[in-house]
Each structure stands twice: as structure tokens, then as C-alpha cells.
Design a protein around this motif. Structure first.
Motif, short mmCIF file in Angstrom:
data_model
loop_
_atom_site.label_atom_id
_atom_site.label_comp_id
_atom_site.label_asym_id
_atom_site.label_seq_id
_atom_site.Cartn_x
_atom_site.Cartn_y
_atom_site.Cartn_z
N UNK A 10 0.83 -1.20 0.00
CA UNK A 10 0.00 0.00 0.00
C UNK A 10 0.87 1.26 0.00
N UNK A 11 0.47 2.27 -0.74
CA UNK A 11 1.14 3.56 -0.66
C UNK A 11 0.85 4.19 0.70
N UNK A 12 1.82 4.91 1.24
CA UNK A 12 1.59 5.66 2.48
C UNK A 12 0.95 6.97 2.08
N UNK A 13 -0.19 7.28 2.67
CA UNK A 13 -0.96 8.46 2.30
C UNK A 13 -1.00 9.47 3.44
N UNK A 14 -0.81 10.73 3.08
CA UNK A 14 -0.98 11.84 3.99
C UNK A 14 -2.18 12.62 3.45
N UNK A 15 -3.25 12.68 4.24
CA UNK A 15 -4.50 13.23 3.75
C UNK A 15 -5.00 14.36 4.64
N UNK A 16 -5.80 15.20 4.03
CA UNK A 16 -6.55 16.23 4.74
C UNK A 16 -7.97 16.12 4.20
N UNK A 17 -8.93 15.95 5.10
CA UNK A 17 -10.30 15.87 4.62
C UNK A 17 -11.24 16.68 5.50
N UNK A 18 -12.30 17.12 4.89
CA UNK A 18 -13.32 17.91 5.56
C UNK A 18 -14.67 17.26 5.26
N UNK A 19 -15.25 16.64 6.27
CA UNK A 19 -16.55 15.99 6.16
C UNK A 19 -17.62 17.02 6.50
N UNK A 20 -18.59 17.18 5.60
CA UNK A 20 -19.61 18.21 5.76
C UNK A 20 -21.00 17.58 5.82
N UNK A 21 -21.56 17.42 7.03
CA UNK A 21 -22.92 16.89 7.15
C UNK A 21 -23.92 17.90 6.57
N UNK A 22 -24.87 17.41 5.80
CA UNK A 22 -25.85 18.29 5.17
C UNK A 22 -27.26 17.81 5.50
N UNK A 43 -9.74 3.66 14.56
CA UNK A 43 -9.00 3.18 13.38
C UNK A 43 -7.53 2.93 13.70
N UNK A 44 -7.01 3.62 14.70
CA UNK A 44 -5.59 3.50 15.03
C UNK A 44 -4.68 4.33 14.15
N UNK A 45 -5.24 5.04 13.18
CA UNK A 45 -4.44 5.89 12.30
C UNK A 45 -4.10 7.20 13.00
N UNK A 46 -2.97 7.76 12.65
CA UNK A 46 -2.60 9.08 13.18
C UNK A 46 -3.53 10.11 12.55
N UNK A 47 -4.14 10.93 13.39
CA UNK A 47 -5.05 11.96 12.89
C UNK A 47 -5.01 13.17 13.81
N UNK A 48 -5.35 14.32 13.24
CA UNK A 48 -5.37 15.57 14.00
C UNK A 48 -6.51 16.43 13.49
N UNK A 49 -7.46 16.67 14.35
CA UNK A 49 -8.57 17.56 14.02
C UNK A 49 -8.08 19.00 13.99
N UNK A 50 -8.55 19.78 13.04
CA UNK A 50 -8.26 21.21 13.02
C UNK A 50 -9.55 21.95 12.70
N UNK A 51 -9.51 23.25 12.64
CA UNK A 51 -10.72 24.06 12.54
C UNK A 51 -11.63 23.78 11.36
N UNK A 52 -11.05 23.31 10.26
CA UNK A 52 -11.85 23.07 9.05
C UNK A 52 -11.58 21.72 8.44
N UNK A 54 -9.63 17.52 9.08
CA UNK A 54 -8.81 16.58 9.83
C UNK A 54 -7.63 16.12 8.98
N UNK A 55 -6.44 16.12 9.55
CA UNK A 55 -5.28 15.50 8.92
C UNK A 55 -5.31 14.03 9.31
N UNK A 56 -4.99 13.18 8.36
CA UNK A 56 -5.06 11.74 8.57
C UNK A 56 -3.95 11.10 7.77
N UNK A 57 -3.28 10.10 8.34
CA UNK A 57 -2.23 9.46 7.58
C UNK A 57 -2.10 7.99 7.92
N UNK A 58 -1.62 7.25 6.93
CA UNK A 58 -1.43 5.81 7.07
C UNK A 58 -1.46 5.16 5.71
#
Length: 119
Positions: A10-22, A43-52, A54-58
Motif C-alpha cells: 500500500x502507498x503511504x498516504x498523507x490526507x486532509x479531509x473535511x466531512x460536511x454533514x448536510x 482506526x488506530x491511524x494518526x489523525x489531528x482535528x483542526x478548525x476546518x 482533519x489531517x489523517x495518515x497511514x
């Protein structure tokens, strides 16, 4: 001719995502974001919530599964629609120590700025 087969791991991925409930009918979506955060903790993945978002990686497959699982959990709380913005970066030119992808990117910029201050 170059091989077109998939990488063996698997490729190692560094992601930033913004989930928007509607369609919640409420001005705050904090309860739904907290539910997604619970999913990420499990999930056990490294993640960090921010104002807009979440950073997520694995590993790529685990990162996209975690985002999928956030969608499922938030829908289970009654949200009829969810929009998600996702940016994912990968690199194969050097090894990234798992759990340090986002930190490494930020530290590099901070080191450059520190040189500016020292000059």
C-alpha cells in the motif's frame, strides 16, 4: 516498457479531509464531527482535528476506509447527505516514517522560517 502492475504494498498516504454533514437542520455540526473523530480514534491511524477538517495518515487503503467509516457513522446518526473534500498526497522518492508525514511537512516550513528569524 515500464510495468503497469500495482505496487506490492500500500502507498503511504498523507490526507486532509473535511466531512460536511448536510440536511441536519442545525447550525452546528459538532456532534457529527465528534462521531467521525470517534471512528478515527478506533482506526488506530494518526489523525489531528483542526478548525476546518482533519489531517489523517497511514496506508492508502486504511485512510480511505476510515473516511468511508466516518461517512457510515455520521449517516447512522441520521444525517441524510454528506459532502467530503479530500486531498491525499503520496510519495515514493523517499521513506516516510509512519505517523510523521504531516509533522514532517510542517517542521520543514518551520525550519525555513527559523532561518529567516536568525538572519
Amino acid at each position: 516498457m515500464a510495468s503497469t502492475s500495482a505496487p506490492s504494498q500500500d502507498l503511504y498516504a498523507v490526507a486532509d479531509f473535511c466531512l460536511i454533514p448536510m440536511g441536519t437542520g442545525e447550525p452546528s455540526v459538532a456532534e457529527y464531527i465528534a462521531e467521525c473523530s470517534r471512528v478515527l480514534q478506533k482506526s488506530g491511524l494518526k489523525h489531528q482535528l483542526h478548525g476546518y477538517g482533519t489531517n489523517l495518515e497511514g496506508p492508502w487503503s486504511e485512510v480511505v476506509k476510515a473516511i468511508h467509516d466516518c461517512h457510515a457513522a455520521v449517516h447512522a446518526k441520521g444525517v441524510p447527505r454528506i459532502a467530503t473534500d479530500i486531498r491525499i498526497g503520496t510519495r515514493v522518492d523517499r521513506e516516510i516514517e509512519p505517523g510523521t508525514g504531516n509533522e514532517g511537512k510542517v517542521k520543514r516550513v518551520q525550519d525555513i522560517l527559523a532561518k529567516d528569524s536568525a538572519a
